[in-house]
Scaffold this motif. Sequence first.
Motif, mmCIF file in Angstrom:
data_model
loop_
_atom_site.group_PDB
_atom_site.id
_atom_site.type_symbol
_atom_site.label_atom_id
_atom_site.label_comp_id
_atom_site.label_asym_id
_atom_site.label_seq_id
_atom_site.Cartn_x
_atom_site.Cartn_y
_atom_site.Cartn_z
ATOM 1 N N THR A 254 61.345 -34.633 -15.825
ATOM 2 C CA THR A 254 60.074 -34.027 -15.407
ATOM 3 C C THR A 254 60.032 -32.547 -15.761
ATOM 4 O O THR A 254 59.028 -32.033 -16.276
ATOM 5 C CB THR A 254 59.873 -34.215 -13.898
ATOM 6 N N MET A 255 61.121 -31.835 -15.491
ATOM 7 C CA MET A 255 61.178 -30.405 -15.792
ATOM 8 C C MET A 255 61.071 -30.145 -17.296
ATOM 9 O O MET A 255 60.404 -29.193 -17.735
ATOM 10 C CB MET A 255 62.481 -29.806 -15.259
ATOM 11 N N GLY A 257 59.523 -32.010 -19.460
ATOM 12 C CA GLY A 257 58.126 -32.223 -19.818
ATOM 13 C C GLY A 257 57.253 -31.024 -19.473
ATOM 14 O O GLY A 257 56.410 -30.595 -20.283
ATOM 15 N N GLU A 258 57.458 -30.471 -18.283
ATOM 16 C CA GLU A 258 56.662 -29.312 -17.868
ATOM 17 C C GLU A 258 56.970 -28.087 -18.727
ATOM 18 O O GLU A 258 56.064 -27.350 -19.130
ATOM 19 C CB GLU A 258 56.933 -29.011 -16.390
ATOM 20 N N LEU A 261 55.476 -28.415 -22.206
ATOM 21 C CA LEU A 261 54.049 -28.098 -22.175
ATOM 22 C C LEU A 261 53.835 -26.584 -22.130
ATOM 23 O O LEU A 261 52.999 -26.030 -22.860
ATOM 24 C CB LEU A 261 53.402 -28.766 -20.969
ATOM 25 N N THR A 262 54.624 -25.903 -21.295
ATOM 26 C CA THR A 262 54.534 -24.439 -21.217
ATOM 27 C C THR A 262 54.918 -23.796 -22.546
ATOM 28 O O THR A 262 54.273 -22.829 -22.998
ATOM 29 C CB THR A 262 55.464 -23.918 -20.104
#
Length: 286
Positions: A254-255, A257-258, A261-262
């Motif tokens: 999850t991290m 992926g975030e 995106l950033t």
Amino acid sequence: MAKGIREIKRQIKSIQNTRQITKAMEMVASAKLRKAQEKAQASRPYVEKLREVVSSIAAGSDGVSHPMMVSRPVKRTAYIVITSDGGLVGGYNTNVLRKVMDELNSRHSSKSEYGLFVIGRKGRDYFSRRDLPIVSEITELSDTPKFADIKSLAYAAVQGFEEEKYDEVYICYSKFINAISQVPTVERLLPFDRVDQHGVTATYEYEPSPEGVLEVLLPKYAETLIFGALLEGKASELGAKMTAMGSATKNATTMIGELTLTYNRARQAAITQEITEIVAGANAQS
């Protein structure tokens, strides 16, 4: 901005490496769990048969008794506490130790009223920091323990009850339900409770005598229960580790992926800014 992009990219790489480690640990724990679960389940029929024989002698023979089956006024209590040697096992150790501390605080007003037999480095360190009375300790057990590994501790606890150093012996461990669920448990080991048998039961003849059989069988039965609890604890430990590493792997994904995106947004913003600066410079020269 470029510096920020490099930092984000470095952080993504770091989390990817961590995810590889947690994924590998999850797979190893899963493989070891199957073996530990099989050993824990295989020990249960043996324990049940021993309990049946002991109950048969106690219920079917008039006047047969043994000091390990006699309750006496409780002045001092022994606790056998089973924890892990390492961390990364979720709430496994925390739940067991909290259960033990609740028992100690509710049942005793002084440290002199109990003694602790500790299996596992986490439990030993926890009690040592609180200056609680550790009588015996065993650490650095493998994930496939043998009875010989804990024989000295089990013998010392049972012998302490027989010699009336302790009036009760409790065993504190995490009972294995499945890989997700482990129940912290505190059970009285000694003195043994008499089990009333109902219905039709077999009649046995014991040689040399029922008292002689109990004399040999009861200490071994107590030690077997301790070893069975250790097998349950090991299965619970590996189940907790597998679950914890699985959760860590999902969180890392999850991290990543975030952060990806950033990173893409920051990179897009940097490119847009460069184009804007180029266009602005071209317009200024025209």
